[in-house]
Design an enzyme around this catalytic site. Structure first.
Site, PDB file in Angstrom:
ATOM      1  N   ASP A  25       4.552  -4.426  -2.588  1.00  0.00           N
ATOM      2  CA  ASP A  25       3.543  -3.696  -1.818  1.00  0.00           C
ATOM      3  C   ASP A  25       2.187  -4.078  -2.415  1.00  0.00           C
ATOM      4  O   ASP A  25       1.882  -3.752  -3.565  1.00  0.00           O
ATOM      5  CB  ASP A  25       3.811  -2.185  -1.943  1.00  0.00           C
ATOM      6  N   TYR A  48      -7.083  -1.889   5.345  1.00  0.00           N
ATOM      7  CA  TYR A  48      -8.248  -0.996   5.470  1.00  0.00           C
ATOM      8  C   TYR A  48      -8.879  -0.667   4.126  1.00  0.00           C
ATOM      9  O   TYR A  48      -9.849   0.083   4.083  1.00  0.00           O
ATOM     10  CB  TYR A  48      -7.881   0.292   6.220  1.00  0.00           C
ATOM     11  N   LYS A  49      -8.309  -1.190   3.040  1.00  0.00           N
ATOM     12  CA  LYS A  49      -8.906  -0.910   1.727  1.00  0.00           C
ATOM     13  C   LYS A  49      -9.864  -2.056   1.371  1.00  0.00           C
ATOM     14  O   LYS A  49     -10.959  -2.151   1.902  1.00  0.00           O
ATOM     15  CB  LYS A  49      -7.799  -0.733   0.681  1.00  0.00           C
ATOM     16  N   PHE A  60       3.648   4.709  -4.272  1.00  0.00           N
ATOM     17  CA  PHE A  60       3.008   5.493  -3.216  1.00  0.00           C
ATOM     18  C   PHE A  60       4.146   6.138  -2.412  1.00  0.00           C
ATOM     19  O   PHE A  60       5.152   5.488  -2.116  1.00  0.00           O
ATOM     20  CB  PHE A  60       2.161   4.561  -2.333  1.00  0.00           C
ATOM     21  N   ARG A  96     -10.208   9.118  -8.910  1.00  0.00           N
ATOM     22  CA  ARG A  96     -10.146   7.645  -8.814  1.00  0.00           C
ATOM     23  C   ARG A  96     -11.520   7.110  -8.414  1.00  0.00           C
ATOM     24  O   ARG A  96     -12.185   7.660  -7.540  1.00  0.00           O
ATOM     25  CB  ARG A  96      -9.134   7.208  -7.756  1.00  0.00           C
TER      26      ARG A  96
HETATM   27  C1  LIG Z   1       0.484   1.478  -2.022  1.00  0.00           C
HETATM   28  C2  LIG Z   1       0.473   1.975  -0.619  1.00  0.00           C
HETATM   29  N1  LIG Z   1       1.524   1.736   0.181  1.00  0.00           N
HETATM   30  C3  LIG Z   1       1.548   2.193   1.450  1.00  0.00           C
HETATM   31  C4  LIG Z   1       0.497   2.913   1.980  1.00  0.00           C
HETATM   32  C5  LIG Z   1       0.604   3.507   3.373  1.00  0.00           C
HETATM   33  O1  LIG Z   1       0.236   2.669   4.346  1.00  0.00           O
HETATM   34  P1  LIG Z   1       0.254   3.064   5.909  1.00  0.00           P
HETATM   35  O2  LIG Z   1      -0.403   4.394   6.029  1.00  0.00           O
HETATM   36  O3  LIG Z   1      -0.550   1.955   6.517  1.00  0.00           O
HETATM   37  O4  LIG Z   1       1.636   3.076   6.374  1.00  0.00           O
HETATM   38  C6  LIG Z   1      -0.639   3.136   1.200  1.00  0.00           C
HETATM   39  C7  LIG Z   1      -1.780   3.882   1.756  1.00  0.00           C
HETATM   40  O5  LIG Z   1      -2.753   4.192   1.121  1.00  0.00           O
HETATM   41  C8  LIG Z   1      -0.638   2.678  -0.132  1.00  0.00           C
HETATM   42  O6  LIG Z   1      -1.679   2.919  -0.941  1.00  0.00           O
END
Ligand SMILES: Cc1ncc(COP(=O)(O)O)c(C=O)c1O
Length: 389
Positions: free
Chosen positions: A193, A218-219, A124, A364
């Site tokens: 992560d 939040y997911k 990500f 997705r």
């Molecule tokens: C794998 C992954 N890492 C990090 C994040 C970003 O997180 P944040 O916006 O809470 O910093 C996301 C957001 O969807 C994500 O899917």
């Protein structure tokens, strides 16, 4: 038996059907985006109203001494069983991005003399940006390597590798225990992560010897839009973890108002500023839907939902390019490559099937098994078939 008869039968036999009733969801919608924003458990609205009216409005500042201040660690301990962690190793607060900065900067300090950070090549974006940011401050270099090749890519120069447990685009599940073990054999630390696996796929952080991890809530944890993230620091590193964003909330004696910083005991030192209580207590309420055994049931059903979705796609949209592993080495989502995927996603949303689009051409479909029905995934496959006509 037709696909719709099969879907109806599977829905009728679903042991998680009672859980769906704990969510506020429009029965007319097929919500397949819980991998981006989880749906609200019913209990959240009422609990947040209590926090606002009674705790904030009635108790006012006294509430800080009546549970608010300790909420980050207390809620961390509620998430801990979902990631296979003993208590005292998780704290909730800040965003995943900020927490990634904290753990990566701390990790490189735990491995002096090593000048490289490995990053999962399909990560990500925020993870890559934060890794570059840390590297820019510490003089490390960032090398991007596909997660499947990390074990062979780690060298004696590698301080730490940052890996996604589940690939956010394809939904591929990476082998957390074996990658962690390979990193450790070369003396590097493992930062995971867990954004796309927490609440979807069990992870056994303590058992695998993971060093540090972050994840969002939040997911699949349904904490609400922008709900605070969590950090895991294995007990073995807590004494040596040098907090790169020291703030008063992580001070050993925050209310002594000392000019000098001394980090708090254990996981507490990972805190930085005032906890975001409204979001945090919404998350706290959302966690009520988890009971012993729920995660195993969620995982079992999500795999079955995925298998059923794949069989629907094979029958209704033959030849569709599925990007997610068909075997069970996947998280709780199915992704497909589709020409003009952004428009196609919008067209499905117009028909009441909510998935999402990721560039350049990926659709997705999240399988948040607590509330997703077999009839929802059938409807998604039927929608895709319509689009081919
Ligand atoms: C794998 C992954 N890492 C990090 C994040 C970003 O997180 P944040 O916006 O809470 O910093 C996301 C957001 O969807 C994500 O899917």
């Amino acid at each position: 038996m037709s696909l719709s008869e099969r879907a109806a039968e599977l829905d009728a036999l679903d042991p998680l059907a009672g859980k769906r009733a704990e969510f506020d969801l429009d029965p007319e919608l097929s919500y397949l985006d819980g991998n981006s924003l989880g749906a609200p458990p019913r209990v959240v609205a009422e609990r947040v109203a209590d926090v606002v009216r009674r705790q904030w409005g009635g108790r006012l500042i006294r509430s800080w001494g009546e549970g608010w201040w300790e909420a980050p660690e207390r809620i961390g301990d509620r998430i801990a069983p979902l990631v296979g962690a003993a208590p005292g190793q998780l704290v909730v607060g800040d965003s995943t991005s900020v927490n990634l900065f904290k753990v990566l900067a701390a990790a490189v300090r735990l491995r002096p003399g090593r000048d490289e950070i490995l990053v999962d090549g399909n990560t990500f974006p925020t993870d890559g940006y934060v890794a570059e940011g840390v590297a820019g401050l510490t003089g490390h270099t960032v090398r991007r390597v596909p997660a499947g090749e990390l074990a062979g890519a780690v060298t004696e120069r590698t301080a730490v590798a940052l890996v996604n447990h589940v690939d956010y685009v394809t939904g591929a599940l990476h082998d957390l225990p074996s990658i962690t073990a390979a990193l450790h054999r070369s003396g590097a630390l493992a930062v995971w992560d867990l954004c796309h696996s927490v609440g979807a796929v069990p992870s056994y952080l303590d058992e695998a010897g993971v060093d540090l991890a972050v994840g969002c809530t939040y997911k699949f944890l349904n904490g609400g839009p922008g709900s605070p993230a969590f950090v895991y620091v294995a007990r073995k590193w807590q004494d040596d973890f040098a907090q790169p964003l020291p703030g008063w909330a992580g001070h050993r004696e925050p209310f002594a108002m000392s000019a000098d910083y001394t980090g708090g005991q254990g996981i507490t030192k990972v805190r930085t500023g005032t906890p975001d209580i409204l979001s945090m207590l919404a998350l706290d309420a959302a966690l009520d839907v988890w009971e012993t055994g729920t995660l195993a049931e969620v995982r079992r059903k999500a795999l079955a939902l995925g298998d059923f979705f794949l069989s629907c796609l094979d029958e209704l949209v033959p030849g569709v390019r599925v990007l997610t592993p068909r075997d069970h080495a996947r998280g709780n989502q199915i992704s497909v490559a589709w020409p003009d995927a952004e428009r196609a996603t919008a067209a499905l949303i117009d028909r009441g099937v909510i998935g999402d689009f990721r560039p350049p051409n990926v659709m997705r479909f999240g399988l948040a098994a607590m509330y997703t029905r077999y009839s929802d995934v059938l409807r998604a496959a039927e929608g895709l078939r319509e689009l081919t006509r």
